[in-house]
Design a protein around this motif. Structure first.
Motif, PDB file in Angstrom:
ATOM      1  N   ASP A 138       0.837  -1.198   0.000  1.00  0.00           N
ATOM      2  CA  ASP A 138       0.000   0.000   0.000  1.00  0.00           C
ATOM      3  C   ASP A 138       0.869   1.244   0.000  1.00  0.00           C
ATOM      4  OD1 ASP A 138      -2.145  -1.666   0.156  1.00  0.00           O
ATOM      5  OD2 ASP A 138      -2.624  -1.252   2.246  1.00  0.00           O
ATOM      6  N   MET A 139       0.565   2.148  -0.888  1.00  0.00           N
ATOM      7  CA  MET A 139       1.243   3.434  -0.893  1.00  0.00           C
ATOM      8  C   MET A 139       0.762   4.270   0.303  1.00  0.00           C
ATOM      9  SD  MET A 139       3.285   3.510  -3.524  1.00  0.00           S
ATOM     10  CE  MET A 139       3.577   5.247  -3.907  1.00  0.00           C
ATOM     11  N   PRO A 140       1.610   5.152   0.819  1.00  0.00           N
ATOM     12  CA  PRO A 140       1.166   6.018   1.920  1.00  0.00           C
ATOM     13  C   PRO A 140       0.019   6.912   1.479  1.00  0.00           C
ATOM     14  CG  PRO A 140       3.286   6.741   1.053  1.00  0.00           C
ATOM     15  CD  PRO A 140       3.006   5.411   0.437  1.00  0.00           C
ATOM     16  N   LYS A 141      -0.839   7.282   2.420  1.00  0.00           N
ATOM     17  CA  LYS A 141      -2.011   8.095   2.092  1.00  0.00           C
ATOM     18  C   LYS A 141      -1.634   9.478   1.577  1.00  0.00           C
ATOM     19  CE  LYS A 141      -5.274   5.760   5.122  1.00  0.00           C
ATOM     20  NZ  LYS A 141      -6.215   5.891   6.264  1.00  0.00           N
ATOM     21  N   SER A 142      -0.395   9.889   1.823  1.00  0.00           N
ATOM     22  CA  SER A 142       0.062  11.183   1.305  1.00  0.00           C
ATOM     23  C   SER A 142       0.121  11.184  -0.214  1.00  0.00           C
ATOM     24  CB  SER A 142       1.435  11.528   1.873  1.00  0.00           C
ATOM     25  OG  SER A 142       2.382  10.517   1.564  1.00  0.00           O
ATOM     26  N   ASN A 143       0.198   9.982  -0.821  1.00  0.00           N
ATOM     27  CA  ASN A 143       0.160   9.870  -2.285  1.00  0.00           C
ATOM     28  C   ASN A 143      -1.305   9.829  -2.701  1.00  0.00           C
ATOM     29  OD1 ASN A 143       0.202   8.904  -5.037  1.00  0.00           O
ATOM     30  ND2 ASN A 143       2.293   8.227  -4.685  1.00  0.00           N
ATOM     31  N   LYS A 144      -1.803  10.903  -3.233  1.00  0.00           N
ATOM     32  CA  LYS A 144      -3.215  11.015  -3.570  1.00  0.00           C
ATOM     33  C   LYS A 144      -3.578  10.285  -4.857  1.00  0.00           C
ATOM     34  CE  LYS A 144      -3.783  13.685  -0.024  1.00  0.00           C
ATOM     35  NZ  LYS A 144      -4.442  13.147   1.201  1.00  0.00           N
ATOM     36  N   GLU A 145      -2.574   9.957  -5.690  1.00  0.00           N
ATOM     37  CA  GLU A 145      -2.845   9.347  -6.987  1.00  0.00           C
ATOM     38  C   GLU A 145      -2.814   7.819  -6.936  1.00  0.00           C
ATOM     39  OE1 GLU A 145      -3.763  11.022  -9.674  1.00  0.00           O
ATOM     40  OE2 GLU A 145      -3.676  12.876  -8.492  1.00  0.00           O
ATOM     41  N   LEU A 146      -1.803   7.254  -6.282  1.00  0.00           N
ATOM     42  CA  LEU A 146      -1.595   5.807  -6.297  1.00  0.00           C
ATOM     43  C   LEU A 146      -1.967   5.173  -4.962  1.00  0.00           C
ATOM     44  CD1 LEU A 146       1.817   5.557  -8.195  1.00  0.00           C
ATOM     45  CD2 LEU A 146      -0.501   5.456  -9.134  1.00  0.00           C
ATOM     46  N   GLY A 147      -2.709   4.049  -5.049  1.00  0.00           N
ATOM     47  CA  GLY A 147      -3.090   3.332  -3.842  1.00  0.00           C
ATOM     48  C   GLY A 147      -2.182   2.162  -3.535  1.00  0.00           C
ATOM     49  N   LYS A 148      -1.696   1.466  -4.579  1.00  0.00           N
ATOM     50  CA  LYS A 148      -0.838   0.300  -4.389  1.00  0.00           C
ATOM     51  C   LYS A 148       0.187   0.202  -5.516  1.00  0.00           C
ATOM     52  CE  LYS A 148      -4.397  -2.740  -2.293  1.00  0.00           C
ATOM     53  NZ  LYS A 148      -3.771  -2.974  -0.973  1.00  0.00           N
ATOM     54  N   GLN A 149       1.256  -0.526  -5.231  1.00  0.00           N
ATOM     55  CA  GLN A 149       2.168  -1.031  -6.259  1.00  0.00           C
ATOM     56  C   GLN A 149       2.040  -2.548  -6.244  1.00  0.00           C
ATOM     57  OE1 GLN A 149       3.854   0.553  -8.480  1.00  0.00           O
ATOM     58  NE2 GLN A 149       4.034   2.653  -7.723  1.00  0.00           N
ATOM     59  N   ILE A 150       1.871  -3.143  -7.423  1.00  0.00           N
ATOM     60  CA  ILE A 150       1.551  -4.565  -7.536  1.00  0.00           C
ATOM     61  C   ILE A 150       2.593  -5.239  -8.429  1.00  0.00           C
ATOM     62  CG2 ILE A 150      -0.238  -6.236  -8.141  1.00  0.00           C
ATOM     63  CD1 ILE A 150      -2.270  -3.913  -7.898  1.00  0.00           C
ATOM     64  N   TYR A 151       3.087  -6.416  -7.998  1.00  0.00           N
ATOM     65  CA  TYR A 151       4.211  -7.060  -8.667  1.00  0.00           C
ATOM     66  C   TYR A 151       3.965  -8.555  -8.895  1.00  0.00           C
ATOM     67  CZ  TYR A 151       6.696  -2.890  -7.059  1.00  0.00           C
ATOM     68  OH  TYR A 151       7.078  -1.590  -6.817  1.00  0.00           O
ATOM     69  N   LEU A 152       4.615  -9.061  -9.941  1.00  0.00           N
ATOM     70  CA  LEU A 152       4.694 -10.495 -10.191  1.00  0.00           C
ATOM     71  C   LEU A 152       6.133 -10.790 -10.575  1.00  0.00           C
ATOM     72  CD1 LEU A 152       2.918 -13.090 -10.372  1.00  0.00           C
ATOM     73  CD2 LEU A 152       2.784 -12.670 -12.837  1.00  0.00           C
ATOM     74  N   THR A 153       6.786 -11.690  -9.824  1.00  0.00           N
ATOM     75  CA  THR A 153       8.234 -11.861  -9.930  1.00  0.00           C
ATOM     76  C   THR A 153       8.590 -13.333 -10.069  1.00  0.00           C
ATOM     77  OG1 THR A 153       8.429  -9.974  -8.416  1.00  0.00           O
ATOM     78  CG2 THR A 153      10.429 -11.214  -8.852  1.00  0.00           C
ATOM     79  N   THR A 154       9.557 -13.634 -10.937  1.00  0.00           N
ATOM     80  CA  THR A 154      10.025 -15.006 -11.095  1.00  0.00           C
ATOM     81  C   THR A 154      11.489 -15.004 -11.522  1.00  0.00           C
ATOM     82  OG1 THR A 154       9.452 -17.167 -12.049  1.00  0.00           O
ATOM     83  CG2 THR A 154       9.404 -15.273 -13.552  1.00  0.00           C
TER      84      THR A 154
END
Length: 206
Positions: A138-154
């Motif tokens: 979860d992105m900090p609430k101070s970032n008004k644009e983005l809520g999460k960063q989501i990843y898929l890694t292998t």
């Protein structure tokens, strides 16, 4: 993101090698198809590909950043700096490496980029016989644009491949983003030879 120098320290107790390892160099290329595009990572001896299916795909100047289904997809590879038996990594070894990478990145986000994320999640997913780590924070609430960063890694040969899409705070479409990444991950193909880009282009434009 940085080369995986942490691997040398993270795996020190599990593996012992006398010299620094120079990983195979992979170059990205994005090639248009009738249904979207193919993302090719070509090395000196190997290659791997991902299929991107979308009527709304737009490339950028950097082939590792792609506008896809109203998302910005980032696809990057990061070389190992320590030689391992990449063809025979056990599931336990893969999980240890991928968990270490995730924790390293999370610590980097917090300590170096000062992104004080509130919560992170992760789960193991098998796609087309390949182990992936799906994770997000979860992105900090101070970032008004983005809520999460989501990843898929292998792991692909001597590289870690990392797919990332951000989630806008106002959309809250986490499951859609997850489906997008896992659909792409399910198309991953590893090849024991480089892709002939000219021949592939001719095949795609028939």
């Amino acid at each position: 993101m940085r080369p995986l120098l942490f691997i040398a320290l993270f795996l020190f107790n599990a593996y012992s090698f006398a010299q620094t390892y120079t990983a195979e160099k992979f170059e990205p290329a994005l090639m248009q198809t009738k249904t979207g595009a193919i993302l090719v990572y070509n090395g000196e001896k190997h290659s791997f590909t991902l299929e991107l299916v979308s009527p709304n795909l737009r490339p950028t100047e950097n082939p590792t950043f792609i506008m896809l289904d109203q998302s910005i997809l980032q696809a990057v590879v990061l070389p190992f700096s320590q030689k391992l038996d990449f063809d025979h990594l056990s599931i336990a070894d893969q999980k240890q490496i991928l968990t270490g990478y995730m924790n390293y990145e999370l610590n980097y986000f917090k300590q170096e980029l000062h992104q004080d994320y509130k919560k992170s999640i992760s789960e193991w997913i098998e796609l087309n016989g390949k182990l992936f780590l799906f994770w997000s924070y979860d992105m900090p609430k101070s970032n008004k644009e983005l809520g999460k960063q989501i990843y898929l890694t292998t792991i692909c040969f001597d590289q870690i491949m990392n797919l990332n899409v951000p989630m806008e705070r106002k959309k809250n479409d986490f499951e859609d983003k997850k489906k997008l990444l896992t659909t792409i991950g399910n198309t991953l193909q590893l090849n024991d030879q480089p892709v002939n880009l000219d021949a592939l282009y001719k095949e795609l434009t028939k």
